[in-house]
Write an enzyme that holds these catalytic residues in place. Sequence first.
Site, PDB file in Angstrom:
ATOM      1  N   SER A  29      80.615  39.043  59.421  1.00 28.82           N
ATOM      2  CA  SER A  29      80.796  40.377  58.839  1.00 28.82           C
ATOM      3  C   SER A  29      82.168  40.591  58.219  1.00 28.82           C
ATOM      4  O   SER A  29      82.359  41.521  57.437  1.00 28.82           O
ATOM      5  CB  SER A  29      80.549  41.460  59.897  1.00 28.82           C
ATOM      6  OG  SER A  29      81.372  41.245  61.026  1.00 28.82           O
ATOM      7  N   ASP A 319      85.006  50.897  62.647  1.00 27.24           N
ATOM      8  CA  ASP A 319      84.115  51.079  63.793  1.00 27.24           C
ATOM      9  C   ASP A 319      84.760  50.386  64.991  1.00 27.24           C
ATOM     10  O   ASP A 319      85.948  50.065  64.951  1.00 27.24           O
ATOM     11  CB  ASP A 319      82.686  50.579  63.485  1.00 27.24           C
ATOM     12  CG  ASP A 319      82.615  49.075  63.222  1.00 27.24           C
ATOM     13  OD1 ASP A 319      83.535  48.348  63.623  1.00 27.24           O
ATOM     14  OD2 ASP A 319      81.620  48.635  62.604  1.00 27.24           O
ATOM     15  N   HIS A 322      85.149  46.421  63.586  1.00 27.70           N
ATOM     16  CA  HIS A 322      85.581  46.025  62.239  1.00 27.70           C
ATOM     17  C   HIS A 322      86.748  46.860  61.717  1.00 27.70           C
ATOM     18  O   HIS A 322      86.773  48.087  61.887  1.00 27.70           O
ATOM     19  CB  HIS A 322      84.400  46.152  61.269  1.00 27.70           C
ATOM     20  CG  HIS A 322      83.225  45.329  61.675  1.00 27.70           C
ATOM     21  ND1 HIS A 322      82.157  45.854  62.365  1.00 27.70           N
ATOM     22  CD2 HIS A 322      82.966  44.008  61.505  1.00 27.70           C
ATOM     23  CE1 HIS A 322      81.268  44.895  62.601  1.00 27.70           C
ATOM     24  NE2 HIS A 322      81.743  43.763  62.084  1.00 27.70           N
TER      25      HIS A 322
END
Length: 344
Positions: A29, A319, A322
């Site tokens: 990610s 978040d 991340h």
Amino acid sequence: MSLPFPLLLLFLQLTHASNFTATFFFGDSTLDTGNNNFISTSFNGNHAPYGVNFPVNQTCTGRFSDALLVPDLLTSSLNLTLSPPYLNPQLPPDEILTGVNFASAGSGYDELTSNLSSTLSMSGQLSMFQEYLGRLKEMAGEEEGRRIVEGALFVFSAGGNDVIFNYYVLGIRSVEYDMSGYQDFLHGILMDALKSVYSHGGRRFIVAGLPPIGCLPFQITASKNAIRRTCVDHQISDTIAYNSKLKKLLPQLQESLPGSKIAYLDITDNVLEIINNPKKYGFEEAKRGCCGSGLMEVGPLCNIMSPVCKNVSSFVFFDAIHPSERIYRFVTDHIMNNVIPQLY
């Protein structure tokens, strides 16, 4: 007459930027700009509030951040066109000439990680790269295709999901390996991946170490440090050990691959410096995410019902895992100033 150092640095950066033919990204990610939008997985960021600051229509794109990631920022800094997600069915044929993003959020070097998250494994990403090579040579011809690949920049960033989920949270791999053994296992897969790309023409690589896993809000919340909001010491120690081993392995690999240049990207030391001294870098919050309570919200838990902090740029994390775009900008600046020059 010699140039003043700031001008010399700028000249070198511009020279470096013009010397890559394309960019290719493999990993999780931290690099995925939307591949997971096109596979059946819950590990996606194609919903609000992700993308709340995205420069085009403030829309969610599959990026696990408030806006841009390193592939966006780095490719732009190198004066190249953004590499689109490979799985995007609307990928224009001529766009493959600029390189491609194969990364998949929720994946890792360990095949088990991607099986558990139903995402694109590293081996799967490498298979797509080989498929891409066929398309590239079909479009550009054998000689031009070879030139593009040999002159391209290849970026690898993964391993965090392997350690967090397979070792710490689920504990599956901890039954088979001690932490040092698991690190060696992951490094072996990574070394094979780099050799595979090299065998297909890749010559210049950036390989990222792990982020400071023990300081991620999600990991802090899941630990006995949840109330005090302090980093998890043993996880930071594990991360530093993983990165130290990797840093020693890469020069050895480079020596065994004639004509290759492999640069290590330090994530932990740079991000830890910001986490430990947030106000020095203009941040107000370094131990919680901007989404929801900032303690556990990530992926489907960070959703349209989650309140978002008023000033995302004052948060290190968007978040609970991340970073915000501002951190990715710090990382990109570090790459341009300190890592790219090592490839020449």
